[in-house]
Motif scaffolding. Structure first.
Motif, PDB file in Angstrom:
ATOM      1  N   LYS A 180      33.339  22.184   8.915  1.00 18.22           N
ATOM      2  CA  LYS A 180      32.712  23.681   9.261  1.00 18.22           C
ATOM      3  C   LYS A 180      31.339  23.390   9.440  1.00 18.22           C
ATOM      4  O   LYS A 180      30.803  24.135  10.143  1.00 18.22           O
ATOM      5  CB  LYS A 180      32.702  24.327   7.935  1.00 18.22           C
ATOM      6  CG  LYS A 180      34.284  24.901   7.725  1.00 18.22           C
ATOM      7  CD  LYS A 180      34.310  26.084   6.330  1.00 18.22           C
ATOM      8  CE  LYS A 180      35.767  26.418   6.439  1.00 18.22           C
ATOM      9  NZ  LYS A 180      36.494  25.633   5.704  1.00 18.22           N
TER      10      LYS A 180
ATOM     11  N   LYS B  77      31.760  33.510  17.367  1.00 17.78           N
ATOM     12  CA  LYS B  77      30.543  32.655  17.801  1.00 17.78           C
ATOM     13  C   LYS B  77      31.387  31.338  18.020  1.00 17.78           C
ATOM     14  O   LYS B  77      30.777  30.828  19.030  1.00 17.78           O
ATOM     15  CB  LYS B  77      29.674  32.748  16.521  1.00 17.78           C
ATOM     16  CG  LYS B  77      28.716  34.058  16.848  1.00 17.78           C
ATOM     17  CD  LYS B  77      28.010  34.224  15.527  1.00 17.78           C
ATOM     18  CE  LYS B  77      26.530  33.448  15.877  1.00 17.78           C
ATOM     19  NZ  LYS B  77      25.932  33.765  14.658  1.00 17.78           N
TER      20      LYS B  77
ATOM     21  N   PHE C 106      31.760  34.679  12.574  1.00 12.23           N
ATOM     22  CA  PHE C 106      31.593  33.246  12.813  1.00 12.23           C
ATOM     23  C   PHE C 106      32.921  32.683  13.724  1.00 12.23           C
ATOM     24  O   PHE C 106      32.474  31.929  14.568  1.00 12.23           O
ATOM     25  CB  PHE C 106      31.486  32.481  11.554  1.00 12.23           C
ATOM     26  CG  PHE C 106      31.933  31.084  11.562  1.00 12.23           C
ATOM     27  CD1 PHE C 106      30.814  30.324  12.426  1.00 12.23           C
ATOM     28  CD2 PHE C 106      32.869  30.117  11.268  1.00 12.23           C
ATOM     29  CE1 PHE C 106      30.896  28.946  12.600  1.00 12.23           C
ATOM     30  CE2 PHE C 106      33.016  28.698  11.652  1.00 12.23           C
ATOM     31  CZ  PHE C 106      32.030  28.292  12.056  1.00 12.23           C
TER      32      PHE C 106
ATOM     33  N   ALA D 185      29.853  25.884  21.153  1.00 12.28           N
ATOM     34  CA  ALA D 185      31.256  25.977  21.633  1.00 12.28           C
ATOM     35  C   ALA D 185      30.860  26.096  23.000  1.00 12.28           C
ATOM     36  O   ALA D 185      31.750  25.365  23.848  1.00 12.28           O
ATOM     37  CB  ALA D 185      31.683  27.356  21.208  1.00 12.28           C
TER      38      ALA D 185
ATOM     39  N   GLU E 195      23.232  26.907  17.885  1.00 12.79           N
ATOM     40  CA  GLU E 195      23.799  28.099  17.234  1.00 12.79           C
ATOM     41  C   GLU E 195      25.207  27.609  17.321  1.00 12.79           C
ATOM     42  O   GLU E 195      25.744  27.123  18.407  1.00 12.79           O
ATOM     43  CB  GLU E 195      23.629  29.399  17.808  1.00 12.79           C
ATOM     44  CG  GLU E 195      22.205  30.008  17.809  1.00 12.79           C
ATOM     45  CD  GLU E 195      21.933  30.241  16.040  1.00 12.79           C
ATOM     46  OE1 GLU E 195      22.849  30.681  15.432  1.00 12.79           O
ATOM     47  OE2 GLU E 195      20.652  29.765  15.596  1.00 12.79           O
ATOM     48  N   PRO E 196      26.342  28.206  16.606  1.00 11.46           N
ATOM     49  CA  PRO E 196      27.530  27.998  16.624  1.00 11.46           C
ATOM     50  C   PRO E 196      28.139  28.330  18.115  1.00 11.46           C
ATOM     51  O   PRO E 196      28.866  27.524  18.612  1.00 11.46           O
ATOM     52  CB  PRO E 196      28.235  28.905  15.813  1.00 11.46           C
ATOM     53  CG  PRO E 196      27.199  29.193  14.655  1.00 11.46           C
ATOM     54  CD  PRO E 196      26.159  29.230  15.418  1.00 11.46           C
ATOM     55  N   GLU E 197      27.483  29.357  18.710  1.00 11.94           N
ATOM     56  CA  GLU E 197      28.109  29.709  20.078  1.00 11.94           C
ATOM     57  C   GLU E 197      27.703  28.732  20.993  1.00 11.94           C
ATOM     58  O   GLU E 197      28.368  28.597  22.078  1.00 11.94           O
ATOM     59  CB  GLU E 197      27.711  31.155  20.626  1.00 11.94           C
ATOM     60  CG  GLU E 197      26.273  31.539  20.567  1.00 11.94           C
ATOM     61  CD  GLU E 197      25.649  31.906  19.355  1.00 11.94           C
ATOM     62  OE1 GLU E 197      26.015  31.660  18.072  1.00 11.94           O
ATOM     63  OE2 GLU E 197      24.476  32.699  19.334  1.00 11.94           O
TER      64      GLU E 197
ATOM     65  N   ALA F 264      30.916  22.675  13.264  1.00  9.53           N
ATOM     66  CA  ALA F 264      30.974  23.877  13.986  1.00  9.53           C
ATOM     67  C   ALA F 264      29.977  24.910  13.643  1.00  9.53           C
ATOM     68  O   ALA F 264      29.745  25.859  14.434  1.00  9.53           O
ATOM     69  CB  ALA F 264      32.195  24.531  13.628  1.00  9.53           C
ATOM     70  N   GLY F 265      29.014  24.872  12.564  1.00  9.85           N
ATOM     71  CA  GLY F 265      27.982  25.630  12.363  1.00  9.85           C
ATOM     72  C   GLY F 265      28.172  26.767  11.543  1.00  9.85           C
ATOM     73  O   GLY F 265      27.585  27.754  11.566  1.00  9.85           O
ATOM     74  N   HIS F 266      29.083  26.861  10.606  1.00  8.59           N
ATOM     75  CA  HIS F 266      29.589  27.962   9.711  1.00  8.59           C
ATOM     76  C   HIS F 266      28.157  28.300   8.915  1.00  8.59           C
ATOM     77  O   HIS F 266      27.847  27.056   8.231  1.00  8.59           O
ATOM     78  CB  HIS F 266      30.612  27.640   8.730  1.00  8.59           C
ATOM     79  CG  HIS F 266      31.121  28.798   7.913  1.00  8.59           C
ATOM     80  ND1 HIS F 266      30.424  29.374   7.197  1.00  8.59           N
ATOM     81  CD2 HIS F 266      32.298  29.541   8.252  1.00  8.59           C
ATOM     82  CE1 HIS F 266      31.007  30.299   6.630  1.00  8.59           C
ATOM     83  NE2 HIS F 266      32.324  30.423   7.116  1.00  8.59           N
TER      84      HIS F 266
END
Lengths: 428, 256
Positions: free
Chosen positions: B53, A381, A378, B84, B79-81, B56-58
């Motif tokens: 969290k 990512k 995580f 980002a 998605e988390p990436e 950020a997509g944990h």
């Protein structure tokens, strides 16, 4: 479809290989022993985890005409500055080898050319168990050539033994045989490497015998990057003398089924042994590493870190046995087996074993098995890396600890690339 | 800095979320505009770390209701990436150790991933080294940390500084600092805060999640929100933090 017996019978047909006088009875005995054996079954304790049945459908034939390769064919494997011996399908290639004569205190030649040397005769077959092990017996009878390495001084250039398999019309059987003698107080780095150039089916059955005399120092890197459909069975027997240092870094990346057996016997007091290994398998690969460290005399030290990474439906096996004999007081031994499972269908067996026959020892061992760390995944990512990139980075990092122990920078980089290719090949 | 006509960066409406089958967030609303600094305060278990969290997509945290748009995009569809790459950054409360991956390698990989996303040239290792040696001054970190494995063997303060170094290199539009002040001594706190302050521009924004008012002496917020029971129960200016410091949280909890 052949059976286990038929496949073994076919190997026994082999082809007669020329021999010098002293070698003939050894070859004959090895063949006799082999005839009385078969492929080891999983009832054999040393083979209980490893399924060899993928071998059996194939008829492996001896190589009778050798492929002509050029230096361009092997250029990605060349280690700059190394002394290089190249064998193609078990036969020595002087064209591809690079033996600069500037190196004093070292003899690196084809073993075949050296069979008349009493030093060879005095050591050959003394360590590798050709009377007990079917694969060592087959190799002992059928080997055509391999490397002879005799180091008398300090050799800074790495010595690279590159065993290349090519694609043949019929599946081939190849029997590399290497011998390495490190004289007193000598030192070097040896890279023993097995590669396949095209996606062929072959059976590579290698045996290496290594002797370290007093105060000798050897870093022995063993790289197995065979083709995905190949079979690789390797055996290495090492005897370490007084106050010597033997470091083995053994890497298994290729082959449909592979097995590496490493036996290290501490023959002299105060010797230190470091055995590190990494097996990375994916798809339907099977990679088995069996090591034995035998502390026969006092004040030996052995450390071992072995890692397995298994993806797809692959199966990795590690068995590491440490024996401390009755008289081997003051032995210090530590063994660690760390394992990474990348998929639900992958499978890892690890079996650390300690046999201690005296009280004055310090012996530790441990094993862990895990998956990619979810928090680390995580985190990566959240820094913008894709799932695949993040997983590859973490897998690579897990492997890097072993790769970092190889003191040949260009080889370390090349192996890093191989790791990424093998991982990506599986996920695509 | 509050500016009425600056664009909305993050808009969270009636956010509900659970972790491990337990409802934690129960209707969070928050609007963050470019140039603003927000502080989210609250006692342990109030849901403030869960909120960061979730943004950020944990994967352990699940949105069960409500919406969030970030730079006009549906945040929870990413998605988390992807979040980002869209410019969202989370500074972790407990930074992760990654043995075998060097700090500089990770920074370069992350930086170049974002460069590609932005249609810009990737930097080769030498060019990147120049960049990172500039950025590392922001957190007064010794360059020797670049060659070490990510956070491995770092002290608590070094780990937090390393998070801010990542922020400095990646230049996010919105940085969420999840209890970045926890575990820091006063010197490390000052360094981390100076680092964050030096990165503030009218085009980016910061959301600090913190338990204590202490951090806010160094990074002065435009808004202070108090979270309790999974909701924001009070919003005020920086003086609200001082009031919390003086009076504690109980008076607000009673009011809620």
């Amino acid at each position: 479809m052949g059976t286990r017996e038929q496949c073994f019978e076919q190997l026994l047909l082999g082809k007669a290989v020329e021999s010098v006088g002293w070698l003939k009875p050894i070859r004959a005995e090895a063949l006799d022993r082999a005839r009385a054996m078969n492929f080891p079954s999983n009832r054999n304790d040393d083979w209980r985890f490893t399924d060899l049945s993928a071998l059996y459908p194939h008829d492996f034939h001896p190589v009778v005409s050798f492929a002509k390769l050029t230096k361009a064919d092997i250029k990605e494997y060349v280690i700059p500055g190394a002394i290089r011996l190249v064998f193609v399908d078990g036969s020595y290639s002087s064209e591809l080898s690079d033996l600069p004569d500037i190196h004093e205190g070292v003899t690196v030649t084809s073993l075949l050319e050296r069979l008349g040397d009493p030093l060879v005769e005095g050591i050959f077959g003394k360590h590798a168990p050709y009377k007990q092990d079917a694969f060592v017996a087959l190799n002992t009878n059928f080997f055509e050539d391999g490397a002879w390495v005799h180091v008398a001084g300090d050799v800074t250039a790495p010595i690279h033994l590159l065993h290349v398999a090519t694609k043949r019309e019929t599946p081939s059987a190849i029997y590399p045989r290497n011998m390495v003698i490190m004289d007193s107080a000598s030192g070097t780095t040896l890279v023993e490497e097995y590669i396949g150039l095209e996606d062929g089916i072959y059976f590579s059955n290698a045996v290496t015998e290594v002797v370290l005399k007093e105060q000798a120092r050897l870093q022995h890197v063993r790289v197995q990057r065979e083709e995905r459909n190949a079979f690789h069975i390797g055996h290495c027997s090492v005897e370490v003398g007084k106050d010597s240092f033997y470091a083995s870094t053994s890497l298994a990346f290729g082959a449909r089924v592979s097995r590496h057996t490493l036996h290290v016997t501490q023959q002299g007091e105060g010797a230190e042994m470091q055995l590190d290994g990494l097996a990375l398998v994916a798809g339907r690969q099977i990679a088995d590493t069996h090591t034995l460290v035998n502390h026969a005399v006092p004040r030996g030290k052995s450390t071992q870190l072995h890692k397995c990474i298994a993806d797809g439906s692959a199966h990795a096996v590690f068995s590491g046995k440490v024996i401390v004999q009755e008289g081997a007081v003051g032995t210090d031994s530590a063994q660690s087996s760390r394992n990474l499972l990348l998929s639900d269908k992958a499978h890892i067996d690890t079996q650390p074993q300690l046999e201690i026959f005296n009280d004055d020892v310090s012996c530790k061992h441990g094993a862990t098995i895990g998956q990619i760390d979810a928090d680390a995944l995580f985190f990566l990512k959240s820094r913008g890396l894709t799932e695949e990139r993040a997983r590859n980075l973490l897998t690579h990092a897990f492997a890097a600890e072993i790769i970092a122990r190889i003191q040949v920078p260009s080889l370390g980089e090349s192996l890093g690339r191989t790791i990424l290719e093998r991982m990506n090949g599986e996920r695509k | 800095m509050i500016s009425k006509d600056s664009r909305i960066m993050l808009e969270v409406k009636n956010l509900h979320a659970e972790v491990g089958g337990i409802d934690i967030l129960k209707g969070v609303d928050l609007t963050v505009r470019a140039g603003e600094v927000h502080a989210i305060m609250g006692i342990n278990g109030s849901g403030k770390s869960t909120f960061s969290k979730v943004l950020a997509g944990h994967p352990d945290y699940h949105v069960t209701g409500g919406t969030a748009t970030f730079e006009g995009k549906d945040l929870f569809a990413l998605e988390p990436e992807e979040r980002a790459r869209a410019g969202l950054f989370l500074a972790f409360q407990y930074p992760v150790e990654i043995p075998g991956v060097s700090n500089s390698a990770l920074l370069r990989l992350a930086y170049n991933t974002l460069q590609t996303e932005r249609g810009l040239e990737e930097l080769d290792p030498l060019e990147f080294e120049d960049l990172v040696h500039e950025k590392i001054k922001v957190v007064e970190m010794d360059p020797s940390f670049l060659g070490r494995s990510v956070n491995e063997g770092f002290s608590g303060g070094e780990k937090k500084r390393n998070e801010i170094l990542q922020m400095a290199v990646l230049e996010p539009k919105l940085a969420i600092l999840d209890e970045t002040d926890s575990g820091l001594d006063i010197d490390a706190l000052r360094i981390v805060a100076n680092g964050v302050n030096s990165l503030l521009t009218p085009d980016n924004a910061v959301v600090m999640v913190t338990h204590y008012q202490r951090l806010l002496n160094y990074i002065v917020p435009d808004y202070v929100h108090v979270m309790d029971g999974g909701r924001i129960v009070r919003t005020g200016g920086k003086e609200l933090a001082l009031e919390l410091e003086a009076r504690g949280y109980d008076w607000l909890r009673a009011a809620a």
